[in-house]
Scaffold this motif. Structure first.
Motif, mmCIF file in Angstrom:
data_model
loop_
_atom_site.group_PDB
_atom_site.id
_atom_site.type_symbol
_atom_site.label_atom_id
_atom_site.label_comp_id
_atom_site.label_asym_id
_atom_site.label_seq_id
_atom_site.Cartn_x
_atom_site.Cartn_y
_atom_site.Cartn_z
ATOM 1 N N HIS A 86 33.439 29.453 27.761
ATOM 2 C CA HIS A 86 33.228 28.576 28.909
ATOM 3 C C HIS A 86 32.693 27.249 28.380
ATOM 4 N N ALA A 109 38.050 30.163 29.119
ATOM 5 C CA ALA A 109 37.952 30.943 30.349
ATOM 6 C C ALA A 109 37.658 30.026 31.527
ATOM 7 N N SER A 110 36.945 28.905 31.259
ATOM 8 C CA SER A 110 36.671 27.926 32.306
ATOM 9 C C SER A 110 36.240 26.616 31.671
ATOM 10 N N SER A 112 33.894 23.116 32.903
ATOM 11 C CA SER A 112 33.050 22.492 33.923
ATOM 12 C C SER A 112 32.684 21.094 33.468
ATOM 13 N N PHE A 209 43.289 27.472 33.471
ATOM 14 C CA PHE A 209 41.979 28.090 33.674
ATOM 15 C C PHE A 209 41.233 27.338 34.777
ATOM 16 N N PRO A 210 40.232 27.964 35.388
ATOM 17 C CA PRO A 210 39.472 27.278 36.449
ATOM 18 C C PRO A 210 38.723 26.060 35.905
ATOM 19 N N VAL A 211 38.800 24.962 36.619
ATOM 20 C CA VAL A 211 38.137 23.713 36.220
ATOM 21 C C VAL A 211 37.265 23.227 37.371
ATOM 22 N N LEU A 212 35.978 23.052 37.090
ATOM 23 C CA LEU A 212 35.052 22.501 38.070
ATOM 24 C C LEU A 212 34.805 21.036 37.737
ATOM 25 N N HIS A 264 30.357 28.640 39.090
ATOM 26 C CA HIS A 264 31.754 28.412 38.704
ATOM 27 C C HIS A 264 32.182 29.335 37.574
ATOM 28 N N MET A 265 31.369 29.429 36.538
ATOM 29 C CA MET A 265 31.751 30.208 35.362
ATOM 30 C C MET A 265 31.913 31.685 35.656
ATOM 31 N N ASP A 268 33.193 31.893 40.977
ATOM 32 C CA ASP A 268 34.250 31.233 41.742
ATOM 33 C C ASP A 268 35.560 31.999 41.662
ATOM 34 N N ALA A 270 39.297 31.927 41.055
ATOM 35 C CA ALA A 270 40.232 31.033 40.382
ATOM 36 C C ALA A 270 41.272 30.527 41.362
#
Length: 275
Positions: A86, A109-110, A112, A209-212, A264-265, A268, A270
């Motif tokens: 992360h 994996a993420s 931020s 991957f999820p992005v905040l 978020h990590m 959240d 995805a």
């Protein structure tokens, strides 16, 4: 990058989730202690002092400084870690994190980001973006001119007050002022590397991957535009505003930002998107 230059919390096996947090220009890894406190012993946390910070050493002067030079040690950490990674970044650290994410999109994996200083994206925008880039170029020019003619104090004050508000530098203790003046040559390198970053904006649309993408309620125009542009380009982006905060939210609103990063990590969903 050595252990001496890094703020560590926990030393778990290489299969444990790894959180790497990158600080802003002029800061250091201790910026992320509130985030570290929220992670239990099942996670490995690394907040390195970047080049120019107290534990990060000086730039070697081997050639023109680029974000790839700052990112090299972080990429090496990622490549030697077998578990999920992360990545977190604020301001300059966010620009470096974005560069790393484009280099290793299959390893994260993420991601931020709090107001990443990805100034090259301003060229992608219309008049407002070009005007904002001019604002950044003016700050960079003030730093450059100060280094050339010796007006270090006024140049450092301009740098700090732009991001933190008028009078911030004058209100600091003399020892902190002196430390920031010593950092000024690296600040100039940071601006240049961010402005001339060569990663195409199209690369960010490939992030799976999820992005905040966080920004302060009172974000300066350049980083507000950058946050909006990234949100529009990254399919898995989640956008959020930290109310009452400005560009230095990870310091002034450290608890709120740390809680949002942890959410978020690890919590959240995805692909969800928020205003």
């Amino acid at each position: 990058m050595t252990a001496a230059s890094t703020f560590y919390v926990s030393h778990n096996a290489c299969h444990a989730p790894l959180v790497i947090a990158l600080h802003c220009s002029g800061g250091n890894g201790r910026q992320w202690r509130n985030l570290a406190e929220r992670l239990d012993d099942s996670y490995r946390f690394i907040a390195p002092d970047l080049i120019g910070a107290p534990g990060g050493g000086a730039w070697t002067g081997a050639g023109a400084f680029r974000l790839a030079d700052e990112a090299a040690g972080i990429v090496e950490m990622i490549d030697h870690h077998d578990g999920p990674v992360h990545l977190v970044g604020h301001s300059y650290g966010g620009g470096v994190a974005l560069h790393i994410a484009a280099m290793r999109p299959d390893r994260l994996a993420s991601l931020s980001l709090y107001e990443p200083s990805a100034f090259h994206l301003l060229r992608e925008l219309e008049f407002e973006g070009h005007e904002a880039l001019g604002e950044i170029l003016a700050i960079a020019g003030t730093i450059h001119d100060g280094l050339i003619d010796g007006s270090y104090l006024s140049a450092t004050a301009r740098f700090i007050d732009y991001w933190s508000g008028g009078g911030t530098f004058a209100a600091m203790k003399p020892e902190l002022q002196a430390a920031l003046v010593r950092f000024l040559p690296k600040a100039s390198l940071d601006f240049n590397a961010l402005i001339h970053e060569s990663t195409p904006a199209s690369e960010y649309a490939r992030f799976g991957f999820p992005v905040l993408i966080l920004r302060g309620e009172f974000a300066p125009v350049p980083t507000r535009l950058i946050a909006c542009e990234l949100f529009s380009r990254v399919p898995a982006a989640i956008g959020a505003i930290v109310h009452g905060a400005g560009h230095m939210g990870p310091l002034t609103h450290a608890d709120v930002v740390a809680d949002r990063l942890v959410r978020h990590m690890f919590h959240d969903i995805a692909g969800s998107r928020a205003a």
